[in-house]
Design a protein around this motif. Structure first.
Motif, PDB file in Angstrom:
ATOM      1  N   ASP A  12       0.804  -1.224   0.000  1.00  0.00           N
ATOM      2  CA  ASP A  12       0.000   0.000   0.000  1.00  0.00           C
ATOM      3  C   ASP A  12       0.838   1.277   0.000  1.00  0.00           C
ATOM      4  O   ASP A  12       0.483   2.252  -0.668  1.00  0.00           O
ATOM      5  CB  ASP A  12      -1.033   0.004   1.127  1.00  0.00           C
ATOM      6  N   GLU A  13       1.980   1.301   0.709  1.00  0.00           N
ATOM      7  CA  GLU A  13       2.837   2.493   0.684  1.00  0.00           C
ATOM      8  C   GLU A  13       3.407   2.717  -0.712  1.00  0.00           C
ATOM      9  O   GLU A  13       3.447   3.848  -1.208  1.00  0.00           O
ATOM     10  CB  GLU A  13       3.979   2.357   1.684  1.00  0.00           C
ATOM     11  N   ALA A  14       3.858   1.652  -1.346  1.00  0.00           N
ATOM     12  CA  ALA A  14       4.421   1.770  -2.695  1.00  0.00           C
ATOM     13  C   ALA A  14       3.334   2.188  -3.690  1.00  0.00           C
ATOM     14  O   ALA A  14       3.584   3.020  -4.570  1.00  0.00           O
ATOM     15  CB  ALA A  14       5.067   0.456  -3.128  1.00  0.00           C
ATOM     16  N   VAL A  15       2.144   1.632  -3.558  1.00  0.00           N
ATOM     17  CA  VAL A  15       1.041   2.002  -4.448  1.00  0.00           C
ATOM     18  C   VAL A  15       0.700   3.478  -4.265  1.00  0.00           C
ATOM     19  O   VAL A  15       0.500   4.210  -5.244  1.00  0.00           O
ATOM     20  CB  VAL A  15      -0.202   1.113  -4.205  1.00  0.00           C
ATOM     21  N   ALA A  16       0.674   3.946  -3.028  1.00  0.00           N
ATOM     22  CA  ALA A  16       0.387   5.368  -2.769  1.00  0.00           C
ATOM     23  C   ALA A  16       1.467   6.253  -3.386  1.00  0.00           C
ATOM     24  O   ALA A  16       1.157   7.293  -3.983  1.00  0.00           O
ATOM     25  CB  ALA A  16       0.280   5.623  -1.269  1.00  0.00           C
ATOM     26  N   ALA A  17       2.722   5.828  -3.264  1.00  0.00           N
ATOM     27  CA  ALA A  17       3.819   6.613  -3.853  1.00  0.00           C
ATOM     28  C   ALA A  17       3.717   6.637  -5.378  1.00  0.00           C
ATOM     29  O   ALA A  17       3.920   7.678  -6.006  1.00  0.00           O
ATOM     30  CB  ALA A  17       5.160   6.042  -3.407  1.00  0.00           C
ATOM     31  N   LEU A  18       3.383   5.492  -5.985  1.00  0.00           N
ATOM     32  CA  LEU A  18       3.224   5.436  -7.439  1.00  0.00           C
ATOM     33  C   LEU A  18       2.049   6.303  -7.880  1.00  0.00           C
ATOM     34  O   LEU A  18       2.126   7.003  -8.889  1.00  0.00           O
ATOM     35  CB  LEU A  18       3.015   3.993  -7.908  1.00  0.00           C
ATOM     36  N   SER A  19       0.973   6.258  -7.125  1.00  0.00           N
ATOM     37  CA  SER A  19      -0.224   7.035  -7.471  1.00  0.00           C
ATOM     38  C   SER A  19       0.010   8.535  -7.339  1.00  0.00           C
ATOM     39  O   SER A  19      -0.701   9.336  -7.954  1.00  0.00           O
ATOM     40  CB  SER A  19      -1.394   6.615  -6.586  1.00  0.00           C
ATOM     41  N   ALA A  20       0.992   8.922  -6.543  1.00  0.00           N
ATOM     42  CA  ALA A  20       1.287  10.339  -6.330  1.00  0.00           C
ATOM     43  C   ALA A  20       2.200  10.923  -7.424  1.00  0.00           C
ATOM     44  O   ALA A  20       2.409  12.133  -7.453  1.00  0.00           O
ATOM     45  CB  ALA A  20       1.928  10.537  -4.965  1.00  0.00           C
ATOM     46  N   ILE A  21       2.719  10.086  -8.302  1.00  0.00           N
ATOM     47  CA  ILE A  21       3.602  10.575  -9.365  1.00  0.00           C
ATOM     48  C   ILE A  21       2.790  11.419 -10.333  1.00  0.00           C
ATOM     49  O   ILE A  21       1.730  11.009 -10.806  1.00  0.00           O
ATOM     50  CB  ILE A  21       4.300   9.404 -10.087  1.00  0.00           C
ATOM     51  N   ASP A  22       3.304  12.589 -10.639  1.00  0.00           N
ATOM     52  CA  ASP A  22       2.637  13.558 -11.514  1.00  0.00           C
ATOM     53  C   ASP A  22       2.594  13.031 -12.950  1.00  0.00           C
ATOM     54  O   ASP A  22       3.630  12.844 -13.588  1.00  0.00           O
ATOM     55  CB  ASP A  22       3.386  14.892 -11.444  1.00  0.00           C
ATOM     56  N   LEU A  23       1.391  12.824 -13.476  1.00  0.00           N
ATOM     57  CA  LEU A  23       1.222  12.278 -14.825  1.00  0.00           C
ATOM     58  C   LEU A  23       1.540  13.286 -15.925  1.00  0.00           C
ATOM     59  O   LEU A  23       1.594  12.920 -17.102  1.00  0.00           O
ATOM     60  CB  LEU A  23      -0.203  11.751 -15.006  1.00  0.00           C
ATOM     61  N   SER A  39      -1.993  -4.721  -7.425  1.00  0.00           N
ATOM     62  CA  SER A  39      -2.238  -3.305  -7.126  1.00  0.00           C
ATOM     63  C   SER A  39      -1.056  -2.447  -7.583  1.00  0.00           C
ATOM     64  O   SER A  39      -1.248  -1.330  -8.062  1.00  0.00           O
ATOM     65  CB  SER A  39      -2.542  -3.097  -5.641  1.00  0.00           C
ATOM     66  N   LEU A  40       0.146  -2.980  -7.486  1.00  0.00           N
ATOM     67  CA  LEU A  40       1.315  -2.272  -8.014  1.00  0.00           C
ATOM     68  C   LEU A  40       1.209  -2.138  -9.537  1.00  0.00           C
ATOM     69  O   LEU A  40       1.480  -1.076 -10.091  1.00  0.00           O
ATOM     70  CB  LEU A  40       2.607  -3.008  -7.643  1.00  0.00           C
ATOM     71  N   ARG A  41       0.798  -3.228 -10.199  1.00  0.00           N
ATOM     72  CA  ARG A  41       0.650  -3.189 -11.670  1.00  0.00           C
ATOM     73  C   ARG A  41      -0.390  -2.167 -12.105  1.00  0.00           C
ATOM     74  O   ARG A  41      -0.203  -1.458 -13.094  1.00  0.00           O
ATOM     75  CB  ARG A  41       0.293  -4.568 -12.214  1.00  0.00           C
TER      76      ARG A  41
END
Length: 189
Positions: free
Chosen positions: A63-74, A129-131
């Motif tokens: 979940d921490e890694a997913v949150a960090a990935l989701s926070a990356i500016d598209l 979830s990471l994918r």
């Protein structure tokens, strides 16, 4: 079965200790790090083996890694997004591998906690979830990609996780790994 209120605090304090000391970690070390009395550790966990199992389950959570990935500016270039993503994935993989190294595989198998019988399925859910988060990073360039974002996310995830640092072995630098995904194996002529 409800968890003890201090369960999460104790696991969070125990994780780095387990990585550092392996199964030699003591409940008094964990209690000191968590800022709780030693009796609280035994109230939250029936024994040290249960604490180690909870640490292993926590290390696998993405979940921490997913949150960090989701926070990356598209709006950033794809190369920049993937470089950030690779760093987050490597951090996740390193945590999992360090804990796996700290807890010897020949320890006695513990029964799965009630209501939680399929650890492999849980781990697959974490990877999925990471994918999903990685797929989102490829989406803005969908029309320019040779393969669908879902496929590229799976390949990228596999490459990064399989090249996670596990010790003195050298890993491919993050920028090179991203370049390999984006441009292929051949150097430009």
């Amino acid at each position: 079965m409800t968890q003890h209120p201090g369960h999460a605090v104790i696991v969070a304090a125990a994780l780095p200790l387990v990585v550092r000391h392996g199964t030699a970690v003591t409940t008094s070390m964990v209690a000191r790090a968590a800022g709780v009395p030693a009796s609280a550790v035994f109230t939250a966990f029936p024994d040290k083996a249960a604490l180690l199992e909870a640490c292993a389950a926590a290390a696998l959570r993405a979940d921490e890694a997913v949150a960090a990935l989701s926070a990356i500016d598209l709006t950033q270039p794809l190369e920049t997004r993937l470089t950030s993503a690779a760093a987050h994935l490597r951090s996740y993989a390193t945590r999992v591998l360090l804990l796996a190294d700290a807890i010897p595989p020949n320890r006695p198998r513990l029964p799965e906690p009630r209501g939680d019988s399929d650890r492999h399925a849980r781990h697959e859910e974490e990877l999925a979830s990471l994918r999903e988060a990685l797929t989102t990073l490829f989406e803005p360039e969908r029309e320019f990609l040779r393969l669908p974002p879902e496929t590229l996310a799976r390949v990228f995830q596999s490459m990064v996780l399989s090249d996670a640092p596990t010790g003195p072995a050298e890993t491919v630098p993050t920028e090179e790994l991203v370049s390999l995904v984006l441009w292929g194996a051949l150097a430009p002529p």
